[in-house]
Design an enzyme around this catalytic site. Sequence first.
Site, PDB file in Angstrom:
ATOM      1  N   GLU A 223      62.134  37.972  35.462  1.00 29.79           N
ATOM      2  CA  GLU A 223      63.111  38.385  34.446  1.00 29.79           C
ATOM      3  C   GLU A 223      64.517  38.533  35.015  1.00 29.79           C
ATOM      4  O   GLU A 223      64.729  39.206  36.027  1.00 29.79           O
ATOM      5  CB  GLU A 223      62.687  39.703  33.793  1.00 29.79           C
ATOM      6  CG  GLU A 223      63.581  40.086  32.616  1.00 29.79           C
ATOM      7  CD  GLU A 223      62.957  41.099  31.677  1.00 29.79           C
ATOM      8  OE1 GLU A 223      63.550  41.353  30.619  1.00 29.79           O
ATOM      9  OE2 GLU A 223      61.877  41.625  32.006  1.00 29.79           O
ATOM     10  N   LYS A 246      59.732  40.012  26.366  1.00 32.61           N
ATOM     11  CA  LYS A 246      58.940  40.998  25.643  1.00 32.61           C
ATOM     12  C   LYS A 246      57.880  40.235  24.857  1.00 32.61           C
ATOM     13  O   LYS A 246      58.203  39.360  24.044  1.00 32.61           O
ATOM     14  CB  LYS A 246      59.819  41.834  24.708  1.00 32.61           C
ATOM     15  CG  LYS A 246      59.143  43.061  24.148  1.00 32.61           C
ATOM     16  CD  LYS A 246      58.632  44.011  25.206  1.00 32.61           C
ATOM     17  CE  LYS A 246      59.712  44.663  26.016  1.00 32.61           C
ATOM     18  NZ  LYS A 246      59.168  45.637  27.001  1.00 32.61           N
TER      19      LYS A 246
END
Length: 421
Positions: A223, A246
Amino acid sequence: MSRARQIAALAASEPGGALAWLDGGAGRGFVALEPDLEVVADDLTALPTIEALWRAEPRLPWFGWLTYEVGTAALLGRPRTAASLPGLVLRRYRAALELGAREQIHGDARAGAELLARLATATWLWGQDWPLGPVEALVAAEDYRARVRRAQEFIAAGETYQINLTQPFVARWLPEWASRPVAARAAAVYAAVQAATPASMGGLLAIEPGRPCGRWAISNSPETLLAIELGAGEDGGDLARSWPIKGTRPRGADPEGDRAAQEELQQSIKDLAEHVMIVDLVRNDLGRLARPGSVRAPARPELVTLPTVHHLVSEVRCTLRQGWTLAEVMAAVFPGGSVTGAPKRRTAEHIERLEQRARGIYCGAIVALLPDGLRCSIPIRTGVADAAGLWLQSGGGIVIDSDPEAERRESWDKVRAFERA
């Protein structure tokens, strides 16, 4: 010997300095060894000084980290809670080797030549065995489920919409590795993980400078909190991009099961709702720094497949307004919304109540200040290796309709990369 194996061998040899290996998988990666300057602080007030030094000599790269707690302290306007790590450590290096098909030295040419020479002579002495025993949860299963239910009570009360709840894990060293240097153990773990499950924002960093180094940060993070490319935005402005993650499913055991997991994730209303909440938050964060009208985000997330999990990922981008500062950037985006929840401030307070322990580098930021911009990861899938073992954390976003047991299993899915022999 491959370049990755050379770097691992150098790290394992207790080389002194403060080794930083940021591995970009198929993207940009860097290795550096000898810092000429280190800034250590317990808050973010050192950022203007660091920025002035970086902009004055942009050819000298900086690598280091910010802890999650130094970010939440700034967010909440209070002193940082006690922790075992400094909140901010950024080191300026005399030289760094940019990795990839076309390697190049950044910084001082002589220091770069010394780094290349040390890599060329590094020898791996420790075999190919996996150093860690099984990963163990440090929170009982029912305790974690109870924390999920408590988070849902906060949501039901209108305190927050989503809480990123995490739990701690540990993997202890196997007996045959216990007498070896911590540097060799950490290098062996990272080299194996980097080869088997490469991550776009992975890294191995010495926490303490000098020899021996008794603690290492090991990150297998996919990420990106923020990447800024100088001059790459609209009308020659500076381009800022963030890739919030997510939505997660474990990989299937066979191709059919894997396709089913992909389809389930892409069709999940719950996961899409979680994702959209965080993308909205990141859009707002970047909007505080952006030229009017330049913020862009996709209508739907992209499915990204990693060796152990599938994720939903979106790219949010903008052109930064002229005159932005590093302090303003961090105030706007850090800590990342995907590892707090929404709204960010109130949710960070609830996380502190629920987790009752410091996250440290995990969910903070691993930072690189480069000649052409900067990049910051969100160090998920990240732990600290010391003489006792590898200390990890993992979690996920809790919403009103989360299933506590499913959330507990998801946190396990995310540490599987550290559970393989």
